[in-house]
Structure formats: C-alpha cells, structure tokens
Motif scaffolding. Structure first.
Motif, short mmCIF file in Angstrom:
data_model
loop_
_atom_site.label_atom_id
_atom_site.label_comp_id
_atom_site.label_asym_id
_atom_site.label_seq_id
_atom_site.Cartn_x
_atom_site.Cartn_y
_atom_site.Cartn_z
N SER A 381 29.63 8.36 40.21
CA SER A 381 28.95 8.85 39.01
C SER A 381 27.60 8.17 38.88
N GLY A 485 24.47 16.23 40.54
CA GLY A 485 25.44 16.67 39.54
C GLY A 485 24.95 17.74 38.59
N PHE A 486 23.76 18.29 38.83
CA PHE A 486 23.23 19.35 37.96
C PHE A 486 23.64 20.73 38.52
N PRO A 512 21.50 11.97 33.29
CA PRO A 512 22.49 11.52 32.30
C PRO A 512 23.42 10.44 32.87
N GLN A 515 27.14 10.98 34.72
CA GLN A 515 27.26 12.33 35.27
C GLN A 515 27.89 12.25 36.65
#
Length: 535
Positions: A381, A485-486, A512, A515
C-alpha cells in the motif's frame, strides 16, 4: 478583427488539412501528435476542447494523381483519407472532427463565404499569367523560384507557365489591416522566426491572388460562373470552418461559427505559413469574421541530418515506426527531442538511446524498484502518512510543488521539450534521492517512519511525473497510474477531467495514503535497435 472574443472555457485547435496526393508520411504525423498533446493537456486543464484534423481533396494535382492510378478522384480520395484515419488511431490521436473537403456540407460553407467576400467587392475577374507549381497548387513569384523555374519547396519539379482568366481576391486592399494585426497582436504568428518571415514578405507589398481555375473538373464551382472552379487553397482553408458544424446542424456559416469559433491555434508546417498567416486572415477580415488566436509554424524533419526523400531512399515510414516502437515512444521522441518550431532530426540510434534512458531507466526503473519496496515494507500500500508529513525542505517536494504550474505554462506555449525537461528533472532527482537515502538500509536499522516518508515521496514524484507526461505518453501514464492504485485511463478523453482534474492531480501530495498498490511490472520495455525504418 482580433481574437479577444475567444471563450476562455473552450479551446479549438487544428492541424493542417493534409493533401491526399499520397500516403501520410512522418511530416504529417508530427504536427498531428503535437496537436493531440496540446488538446489532451487542455482537457486535463478543464477546457472544453475541439481538435480538428482532416484532408484537403480538391485540385488539379489530385485529379492527375487519381488518373495515373486508374481511379476516379473520389475513389482515390476515399482510399487515402482512410489511411490517415488509420494512422491517427495507431498514434493514439483523439481528434474530435475529421473534415474532408469533398464533404457536401463543405461546399455549402464555401459558397456562402465566397458570396460574403464577393459582396464586399473583394473578388474580381482578371487574367493571371506566370509560373505555376502543380505540387503547391500555386502561382509563384519570380523571387520564390530557383534556377530553371523550379519551386523552392518541390525542388525536383519545374513550374508550368500558365496564362488564364481567373477570379482574384483583393489581398492588396488588406495590407494595412494585416500590418496593424501583426503589430497589435505580436503573438498571432509564432514562433518569432515565422513572424519575421511574414513581416518581411508583407513589407515587400502584397499582390492580389487568384482564387479560381478554369478547365478543372475536380473542385467546387464558382457559384455565379461554373466554368471556373474555386482555387484549392481558398476552398481548403474553409475546411476549418466546416469542421465546426455539429453533425446535425444545417451547413450555414452562422451554425458553424456559433460555438467553437474563433479557433485558438492553427498548427501548420512552415511551408504553408503564407496561406495561414497572410491569405487566411485577410479572407476572414473581408468576410467580417473574428480571427484565430495564433498561427504556429513548426519546423521540418530530417533523417540522419539529411532531408528526407524517395530519391535518397531515406523516407521514414510512420506506420513501420509506430508498429516497431509503439505510440508513446514515437510521441515522446518527437516532442521531447525537437524544440517545437525549429527543424529537427530523426536518428534511430539516438531515438532508442533517449527512450531507454528517459522512460525505461529513469522513470520506469524508479517506479519499479520503489513499488517493490512498498510491497515489501508497507504491505503493498501507499505508506501511511500524508504529504503534510513531508519535511518542507524535502528535495523532491521542493521541485514538485511548483512543477504543475511550470509544465502548464510550457504546454500552453507549445514548448513540449521544455515540459519534458521539467518533468525529467523531478524523475532524475527521485533516482538520486532514493540512492542517497537508501531506504533498504534504514529498514534494516528499524527506522520505519523514515522509510515510509522516503517511499511516499518517491512514489508521489513518479505519480506527478506520469500525470504531467500524460498528454504526450497517455498509455505509459495510464500504466503507471494503475500500478499506483488509480482506476484512471488517460485515453478516456470524455471523462479525464472528472477523474483526474488538473487542479488536484498536477499538485504535489495527491497520492492517497494507504491506497492499495498494483503489482510491480516494467512499465516501459527497453527498446532494441533494429534495421532502419524505411518503406
């Protein structure tokens, strides 16, 4: 007369309308890539954008070319226009309108515009005699010709002597108004070298120019005198207007001009500068229409330092080039390595080396090794901290905080190479930073907070670089964003400003915390130098 009425919330850009006397070449792809990049940037920036490209399909040159192929002119035009559309798809070019001057709606616009200029008293019947370049579809003044009356652009072709009755446009009447335009709007013609060329030409005195031809079947007839055909350049320039029509709208000038006019930027090759920077504004002034915002004349391309030509056997095939190396690679090289507005060179060894250094090594490798550490040290993450936790004097944060504004200014000025250099400065600083900080050593020492700060800072730098490169390398940027992660696709132009608005995504600190990250994989495969790309 000026472009002050341009709506700041919309942006309209055009490429040249490419002449269909042959297949598209790399000189056609170059300005279309540039137009697509600036259109993509303006969409990211929040503008409502219309990008226009298309084909110029009338004139004696087309008629003769079709005859030589044993085809009717329309059949020839249909075939060649289809190759342009196919090539733009290969280069990830997201145009909004593709105008063909054989479109029946275009004839209605040309006729209405012709009548407006006629009603101004700016069209008259006269006689034209002189040297005519069939490739340019233009009468040439003696000062424009080389020895043996060869065209200075098409140097292997002698001009033809012609003596014929034509309709003329009173260009000379608009000398003073054009000079006033250039003085009042110094940015109307860009870059500065192109502006100086035009000022020099106009200062020598403007002559009326022929806007019709006789004994020519392939073109739009003069409404009041059908034995004359409207000159291909007078017809083609109006393709920019026809392209503004909504598909369901009646083809009249009022509808074409109701929303997207005036055009913000015309991108053209410097060899057609005179038509766009002298003839076109004079025609618009005559018709009582606002002028475009700017005419930008880009330079010519050479290959290995030589002018490209079939006789030299060094023509660069744009289809083979994109099929071999991919769209992002070609787009990046032409916009990063050539200062837009100057002449530029393609060298395949340099091409491969630049792409490997910038995109495979500096950007791709930085993402890959940092992602692997984030998977290993941070549970796959984004590290658990916010951008506010990054120290104010952090090297990468210092570069990143003003980067969006600097790159935006470069894009708006069509300074693509400058935009790329600014972005690559952050990427190179990211590589130095991670080497200097050595988070793998800090992890062994138990300094987890420092590790998280380093990894967040580097991942955010890669994200910001990918976002700002997206107008040039949309597929690469999408891949990077998805590994971060988008769920964002930079090729989805209809949604891009809603999913990744410039105000937030061009700013430092958008990644973020926590994420989930994608699986680390190389985002740009190293290129291998093969045999030369030629037809």
């Amino acid at each position: 007369m000026n472009s002050s009425s341009v709506n700041s919330s919309i942006f309209t850009i055009t490429t040249p309308l490419y002449y269909v006397n042959g297949l598209p070449h790399v000189g056609s792809a170059y300005p279309t890539i540039a137009a697509d990049a600036i259109a993509r940037f303006q969409r990211l920036y929040g503008k409502s954008v219309l990008m226009i490209t298309g084909t110029d399909e009338h004139g004696q040159n087309i008629q003769r070319t079709a005859e030589s192929r044993g085809l009717k002119p329309q059949e020839h035009c249909d075939q060649i226009a289809a190759t342009f559309k196919a090539l733009w798809k290969q280069y990830d070019i997201r145009y909004d309108r593709f105008i063909r001057t054989t479109d029946p709606r275009h004839e209605a616009i040309v006729n209405e515009f012709f009548q407006r200029v006629w009603d101004q008293g700016d069209i008259y019947l006269g006689r034209q005699q002189g040297w005519y370049c069939l490739s340019c579809e233009e009468f040439k003044e003696e000062r424009d010709l080389l020895d043996n009356h060869r065209c200075s652009i098409h140097t292997n072709r002698e001009a033809e002597w012609r003596n014929e009755e034509n309709y003329f446009f009173r260009l000379s009447k608009y000398q003073g108004k054009l000079e006033a335009l250039y003085a009042e709007q110094p940015d109307f013609i860009q870059p500065e070298a192109r502006r100086n060329e035009v000022l020099s030409f106009v200062s020598q005195g403007l002559q009326d120019f022929s806007i019709s031809r006789v004994n020519l079947d392939w073109g739009i007839r003069v409404p009041s005198d059908p034995k004359h055909t409207i000159y291909v350049w007078f017809d083609a320039l109006l393709g920019y207007v026809t392209a503004l029509l909504d598909p369901s709208s009646e083809p009249i000038l009022a509808n074409a001009l109701s929303h997207w006019w005036p055009i913000d930027t015309h991108l053209i090759g410097k060899d057609i500068l005179r038509f766009h920077a002298v003839y076109w504004p004079a025609m618009l002034i005559s018709a009582g229409l606002p002028l475009s915002g700017r005419v930008f004349g880009h330079g010519h391309l050479t290959k290995d330092g030589q002018k490209m030509g079939k006789t030299l056997g060094n023509v660069l095939d744009p289809v083979a080039l994109v099929e071999r190396y991919g769209s992002d690679a070609v787009r990046y090289y032409f916009l990063k390595e050539i200062e837009f507005g100057r002449d530029g060179d393609f060298n395949e060894t340099r091409f491969v080396n630049i792409l490997n250094a910038d995109l495979a090594n500096d950007l791709g490798n930085l993402l890959n090794r940092t992602l692997k550490m984030a998977h290993k040290y941070c549970g796959a993450s984004v590290p658990r901290l916010s951008s506010e936790a990054i120290q104010a004097d952090n090297t990468l944060a210092t570069i990143g905080r003003g980067l969006g504004d600097r790159v935006a200014q470069a894009y708006q000025s069509l300074a693509f190479s400058q935009a790329c250099e600014e972005i690559l400065n952050l990427v190179k600083a990211g590589n130095k930073y991670i080497d200097d900080q050595a988070p793998w050593s800090l992890h062994k020492q138990g300094h987890e907070q420092a590790v998280e700060q380093i990894l967040y800072t580097v991942l955010e730098s890669v994200r910001l670089a990918a976002y700002l490169l997206a107008p040039i390398t949309p597929t690469l940027s999408t891949t990077i964003y998805q590994q971060l992660g988008f769920g964002i696709d930079f090729n989805d132009q209809a949604l891009i400003n809603r999913t990744a608005p410039f105000a937030s995504h061009a700013a430092w600190g958008t990644l973020p915390p926590m994420q989930p990250l994608g699986t680390p994989q190389p985002v740009f495969q190293r290129l291998e130098l093969l045999e030369a790309v030629s037809p």
